[in-house]
Design a protein around this motif. Structure first.
Motif, PDB file in Angstrom:
ATOM      1  N   ARG A 166    -114.994 -19.253 -92.848  1.00  0.00           N
ATOM      2  CA  ARG A 166    -113.865 -18.256 -93.247  1.00  0.00           C
ATOM      3  C   ARG A 166    -113.117 -18.992 -94.276  1.00  0.00           C
ATOM      4  O   ARG A 166    -112.703 -18.214 -95.109  1.00  0.00           O
ATOM      5  N   GLY A 167    -112.921 -20.197 -94.464  1.00  0.00           N
ATOM      6  CA  GLY A 167    -111.907 -20.711 -95.347  1.00  0.00           C
ATOM      7  C   GLY A 167    -112.566 -20.708 -96.792  1.00  0.00           C
ATOM      8  O   GLY A 167    -111.673 -20.493 -97.855  1.00  0.00           O
ATOM      9  N   GLY A 169    -113.693 -18.058 -98.098  1.00  0.00           N
ATOM     10  CA  GLY A 169    -113.289 -16.862 -98.561  1.00  0.00           C
ATOM     11  C   GLY A 169    -114.249 -15.597 -98.402  1.00  0.00           C
ATOM     12  O   GLY A 169    -114.454 -15.030 -99.309  1.00  0.00           O
ATOM     13  N   VAL A 170    -115.124 -15.957 -97.153  1.00  0.00           N
ATOM     14  CA  VAL A 170    -116.284 -15.032 -97.215  1.00  0.00           C
ATOM     15  C   VAL A 170    -115.842 -13.600 -96.486  1.00  0.00           C
ATOM     16  O   VAL A 170    -114.835 -13.744 -95.959  1.00  0.00           O
ATOM     17  N   ARG A 172    -116.996 -10.557 -93.639  1.00  0.00           N
ATOM     18  CA  ARG A 172    -117.417 -10.677 -92.162  1.00  0.00           C
ATOM     19  C   ARG A 172    -118.804 -10.871 -91.990  1.00  0.00           C
ATOM     20  O   ARG A 172    -119.461 -11.344 -91.358  1.00  0.00           O
TER      21      ARG A 172
ATOM     22  N   ARG B  79    -103.837 -12.813 -97.975  1.00  0.00           N
ATOM     23  CA  ARG B  79    -105.140 -12.108 -97.548  1.00  0.00           C
ATOM     24  C   ARG B  79    -105.676 -11.295 -98.340  1.00  0.00           C
ATOM     25  O   ARG B  79    -105.138 -10.399 -98.988  1.00  0.00           O
ATOM     26  N   GLY B  83    -109.409  -9.087 -94.595  1.00  0.00           N
ATOM     27  CA  GLY B  83    -108.894 -10.316 -94.119  1.00  0.00           C
ATOM     28  C   GLY B  83    -109.725 -11.477 -94.713  1.00  0.00           C
ATOM     29  O   GLY B  83    -109.715 -12.789 -94.251  1.00  0.00           O
ATOM     30  N   ARG B  84    -110.153 -11.472 -95.961  1.00  0.00           N
ATOM     31  CA  ARG B  84    -110.755 -12.543 -96.779  1.00  0.00           C
ATOM     32  C   ARG B  84    -109.810 -13.671 -97.042  1.00  0.00           C
ATOM     33  O   ARG B  84    -108.650 -13.293 -97.470  1.00  0.00           O
ATOM     34  N   LEU B  85    -109.980 -14.745 -96.866  1.00  0.00           N
ATOM     35  CA  LEU B  85    -109.164 -15.850 -97.289  1.00  0.00           C
ATOM     36  C   LEU B  85    -109.221 -16.200 -98.620  1.00  0.00           C
ATOM     37  O   LEU B  85    -110.294 -16.352 -99.182  1.00  0.00           O
TER      38      LEU B  85
END
Ligand SMILES: Nc1ncnc2c1ncn2[C@@H]1O[C@H](COP(=O)(O)OP(=O)(O)O)[C@@H](O)[C@H]1O
Ligand SMILES: [Mg+2]
Lengths: 266, 251
Positions: A166-167, A169-170, A172, B79, B83-85
């Motif tokens: 997730r970090g 920046g992907v 879902r 974000r 919700g992309r980081l």
């Protein structure tokens, strides 16, 4: 302080209580009837004599029906899988968010409460007698069951893997494709094989409700009192189930040993 | 050096009055304030349970602070769609978070997913430039020949390099690394720390937590001690001796 009475008595009381309930239930079901049991024993004796020798002349028929049963199990499992995988991903909090994930989990639970045989009856009504109804019935139940198993596997992933990916920046779907699915691939394959084994047994009775496979003959031979033919059908079912269980279990073990190997932390 | 864009020296991460608590528990971060500069290695020290991992997870955007400001290159950490980081902030968790059954290069390529395009990546069509870049980074980190091997066959130090390579594929402004060399022997730790030093020297703000006071003083530019949820010491690494560090950590 003397602990004995308080620790032993509840156990004994429970045993007595359960035995009492069992006797009452058996009586209620009409099984606490001496003459009836004696008659039953005599009948089983006669029945057993009629079972042997098995009727070899029906072998081609029941073997063909057993092949159909395995085909129904295979097709039902695969169609169930195709439905279960996206639903299980949709049931994951990180992939679809808490609210949507909760709704999907409810839907899966609902599908699962209806047994495969009942689904088969529904599809016999919907699409008519035959293997098609069996495949669809089994697929529905398998979808609910595998959906739950896959969703649990997805929930059990090392949270650091999910956070690390997730970090990056992907999105879902990318998270599902590049973290969740590769991490659980072995477990998912092993569980699918397990469901296939289960479905071979389940699909052998789908014929009771006209949904194809060997169940049609099992029921028919009972109703027409052809016990030697019934014996042949039972033997064929037994042989097929044992062979498939063994083969599938071996393959599953291989997947699972890989899975547990990859799960060990550094 | 591939994977690292040179940035002007200056504040890359600015943290102001950061408060955090898990649910109804007492706050574990109580007004944390510090800066981490581009091109510097900032080491965060503190007792176990002092909130170091939590702080890094907040900086990555994985958990929300109760209050406080975080800026990355002067713009607030936020974000994106769905919700992309923020890919400018790379995060290496304590156990690295690699996918063990997959190859080294596959793991490294995940670092570029934010700039790959969803459909393209889902179909497995990774741009050739990304693969070339991943291989160049692995080569630079000394594990070029391991690219095709599954991660689970690598040693601890090699895995650490894979995690660094994945973070470099993000073209990061900041790399957050938790308990960076805790699981390595002392020789490998020093190798990895000097690699990290090289990465920082190229302009990345490297923020790491560790328990190794000696390594921190030897390699870091800045040491920050977290105690009772706040910054108890914030100093250039060469200006503190071990006794002062221990005193700041223990209180
Ligand atoms: N997910 C969590 N839920 C509740 N409490 C947590 C969670 N993660 C960590 N904590 C608690 O927060 C405190 C700080 O933990 P952590 O940030 O891991 O500290 P450190 O990395 O410095 O050892 C500890 O008391 C820990 O038990
Ligand atoms: Mg920690």
């Amino acid at each position: 302080m003397n602990l004995r009475p308080s620790t032993v008595r509840p156990g004994k009381m429970a045993m007595l209580g359960v035995s009492g309930v069992l006797l009452a239930v058996l009586w209620h079901l009409g099984l606490a009837d001496g003459p009836l049991l004696a008659r039953g024993a005599r009948n089983i004796g006669i029945f057993a004599q009629d079972l042997v020798p098995p009727d070899a002349s029906v072998l081609p028929t029941v073997a063909g029906a057993m092949v159909e049963t395995v085909e129904i199990a295979f097709a039902g499992t695969m169609l169930g899988f195709v439905g279960a995988l996206p639903l299980a991903l949709a049931a994951n909090d990180t992939v679809s968010g808490r609210t949507a994930a909760g709704a999907v989990r409810m839907f899966l639970a609902l599908v699962r409460t209806i047994p495969a045989l009942l689904w088969a009856i529904v599809f016999v009504v919907a699409v008519g007698l035959g293997a098609g109804a069996g495949v669809l019935g089994l697929a529905m139940y398998s979808m609910g069951y595998m959906g739950k198993m896959f969703a649990d596997a997805f929930d059990d992933i090392d949270p650091e893997v999910v956070e690390a990916v997730r970090g990056v920046g992907v999105g879902r779907l990318q998270l599902a494709r590049f973290a969740i699915l590769p991490e659980t691939a072995n477990a998912v394959l092993a569980q699918t094989l397990f469901v296939f084994e289960y479905n071979v047994r389940a699909s052998s009775i789908l014929g009771f409700v006209g949904a194809g496979g060997i169940g049609f003959y099992l029921l028919g031979y009972v109703q027409s009192l052809q016990y030697d033919a019934l014996m042949m059908a039972i033997l064929v079912t037994f042989a097929a189930v044992v062979v498939i269980d063994q083969a599938s279990m071996r393959i599953r073990r291989r997947f699972l040993s890989v899975a547990s190997h990859t799960a060990t932390r550094s | 050096m591939p994977g690292v864009a040179r940035v002007a020296p200056g504040v890359a991460v600015s943290v102001r009055d950061l408060w955090f608590s898990y649910r109804d528990a007492a706050p574990i971060l109580r007004g944390v304030t510090f800066d981490a500069r581009a091109g510097e290695m900032t080491v965060i020290l503190g007792e176990s349970g002092g909130g170091k991992t939590t702080l890094l997870r907040i900086l990555k955007g994985l958990v929300m602070p109760l209050r406080g400001e975080i800026e990355i290159l002067s713009s607030p950490l936020k974000r994106g769609l769905m919700g992309r980081l923020d890919p400018r902030v790379a995060y290496i968790p304590q156990q690295l978070g690699l996918i063990r059954s997959q190859s080294v290069v596959t793991n490294v390529l995940t670092g570029a997913l934010a700039r790959t395009g969803t459909l393209r990546s889902l179909l497995g069509l990774m741009p050739v430039e990304h693969t070339e870049e991943a291989e160049a980074i692995l080569h630079m980190l000394g594990i070029g020949e391991k690219a095709a091997l599954p991660v689970q066959t690598l040693s601890g130090g090699e895995r650490q390099r894979v995690a660094i390579a994945r973070s470099l594929m993000q073209h990061p402004t900041v790399i957050l690394a938790d308990e960076f060399v805790s699981q390595l022997d002392i020789v490998t730790s020093r190798e990895i720390m000097s690699l990290a030093r090289d990465v920082a020297d190229r302009g990345v703000a490297l923020v790491m937590t560790t328990h190794e006071l000696d390594l921190a003083r030897e390699f870091a530019d800045r040491v920050i001690v977290l105690r009772d949820g706040a910054v108890a010491l914030d100093s250039p690494a060469r200006e503190v001796d071990e006794a002062a560090l221990v005193k700041a950590i223990r209180g």
